[in-house]
Design a protein around this motif. Structure first.
Motif, PDB file in Angstrom:
ATOM      1  N   PRO A 198     -48.729  41.541 -64.668  1.00  0.00           N
ATOM      2  CA  PRO A 198     -47.835  40.634 -63.803  1.00  0.00           C
ATOM      3  C   PRO A 198     -48.269  39.443 -63.129  1.00  0.00           C
ATOM      4  O   PRO A 198     -48.499  39.098 -62.038  1.00  0.00           O
ATOM      5  N   THR A 199     -48.888  38.469 -64.101  1.00  0.00           N
ATOM      6  CA  THR A 199     -49.556  37.147 -63.642  1.00  0.00           C
ATOM      7  C   THR A 199     -49.225  36.234 -64.932  1.00  0.00           C
ATOM      8  O   THR A 199     -48.437  36.131 -65.654  1.00  0.00           O
ATOM      9  N   ARG A 200     -49.466  34.845 -64.301  1.00  0.00           N
ATOM     10  CA  ARG A 200     -49.232  33.895 -65.368  1.00  0.00           C
ATOM     11  C   ARG A 200     -50.452  33.832 -66.400  1.00  0.00           C
ATOM     12  O   ARG A 200     -51.348  34.590 -66.193  1.00  0.00           O
ATOM     13  N   ILE A 201     -50.217  33.000 -67.463  1.00  0.00           N
ATOM     14  CA  ILE A 201     -51.186  33.087 -68.518  1.00  0.00           C
ATOM     15  C   ILE A 201     -52.241  32.103 -68.430  1.00  0.00           C
ATOM     16  O   ILE A 201     -52.082  30.882 -68.687  1.00  0.00           O
ATOM     17  N   GLU A 255     -50.996  24.772 -66.102  1.00  0.00           N
ATOM     18  CA  GLU A 255     -51.940  24.819 -66.701  1.00  0.00           C
ATOM     19  C   GLU A 255     -52.370  24.655 -67.943  1.00  0.00           C
ATOM     20  O   GLU A 255     -53.320  24.962 -68.704  1.00  0.00           O
ATOM     21  N   GLY A 256     -51.169  24.377 -68.662  1.00  0.00           N
ATOM     22  CA  GLY A 256     -51.244  23.931 -70.462  1.00  0.00           C
ATOM     23  C   GLY A 256     -51.400  25.280 -71.078  1.00  0.00           C
ATOM     24  O   GLY A 256     -51.323  26.332 -70.487  1.00  0.00           O
ATOM     25  N   ASP A 257     -50.964  24.946 -72.382  1.00  0.00           N
ATOM     26  CA  ASP A 257     -50.970  26.190 -73.197  1.00  0.00           C
ATOM     27  C   ASP A 257     -52.055  26.724 -74.087  1.00  0.00           C
ATOM     28  O   ASP A 257     -51.991  27.430 -75.180  1.00  0.00           O
TER      29      ASP A 257
END
Length: 254
Positions: free
Chosen positions: A65-68, A99-101
């Motif tokens: 349950p977080t950002r990547i 924060e970019g991919d």
């Protein structure tokens, strides 16, 4: 100034502020409304969520349950799903954001390498988790937790750990890395979770399988965790901290 007080969210920050600036801040942790348990989710909504995410009947939904972003240590979650050796999908609730991919590419490649089905579910999450935006195609974060069979939170670093408290609030079993704030401010409280220190070993996997195979034990752990959360990380605790701060700054009401 006598009406200025310093507040931090974890004990490590308090130590740093004391060492660097000679200040003694108050530690006020993140909180959840443990005095009001979450309402039950509608079974048809949870079934629809699982279906939209592509889960087959009997397939485990493991929720990250977080950002990547790299500090979330999502490689550990991928390894965890692989080593469970059960039909399962790793569902990541949020996108990378600003924060970019590059790390997302790393996560996709690692999941492919280990043969772990991966679902990037941001398109199905109501914006900012706002229940008012929930519709037939989007779901609240609460519904994601309710649908999850296991939560992974293998972060390398966190200021505190909102997702940890959310998993406790929604009574989900959770895998957590022993990141510094967890080690100092959360683990000593007595939470019953599957935790590891830097790397996952076979004991970690055995304990997770035990919770999956023994619903009574999982439920007992969840209830204990909820009570620990209510005692130490509730809105009532926050209210006491804020009241004390106001008294320190302005004195007791006359």
């Amino acid at each position: 100034h006598q009406a200025v007080r310093h507040v931090v969210i974890n004990s490590l920050q308090a130590r740093e502020l004391a060492w660097r600036r000679g200040l003694t801040p108050r530690v006020i942790p993140n909180v959840m409304d443990f005095d009001r348990p979450p309402p039950p989710s509608r079974p048809e909504r949870l079934a629809g969520l699982r279906r939209d995410l592509g889960l087959a009947p009997g397939e485990l939904l493991v929720l990250q349950p977080t950002r990547i972003v790299a500090r979330k240590g999502i490689e550990h979650a991928i390894e965890f799903v692989r080593r469970l050796a059960r039909p399962a999908r790793l569902v990541i609730s949020h996108a990378a954001g600003d924060e970019g991919d590059a790390y997302e590419g790393r996560v996709r490649a690692y999941a492919d390498l280990l043969g772990v089905p991966l679902v990037l579910a941001a398109a199905w999450v109501a914006e900012n988790g706002d229940p008012a935006l929930v519709d037939e195609d989007r779901y609240s974060l609460a519904e994601f937790y309710a649908a999850a069979d296991f939560v992974t939170y293998p972060s390398v670093f966190e200021g505190f750990g909102n997702a940890f408290l959310e998993a406790i609030y929604y009574r989900r079993p959770i895998l957590v890395n022993n990141y510094s704030t967890y080690e100092v401010d959360l683990r000593p409280r007595g939470f019953r979770v599957v935790w590891f220190d830097e790397f996952i070993d076979e004991a970690t996997i055995r304990q997770a399988r035990r919770l999956l195979d023994d619903p009574a034990t999982a439920a007992a752990w969840a209830e204990r965790n909820y009570e620990v959360g209510r005692r130490h990380f509730s809105f009532t605790v926050l209210e006491r901290h804020l009241a004390a701060l106001l008294v320190e700054c302005f004195g007791a009401a006359g």
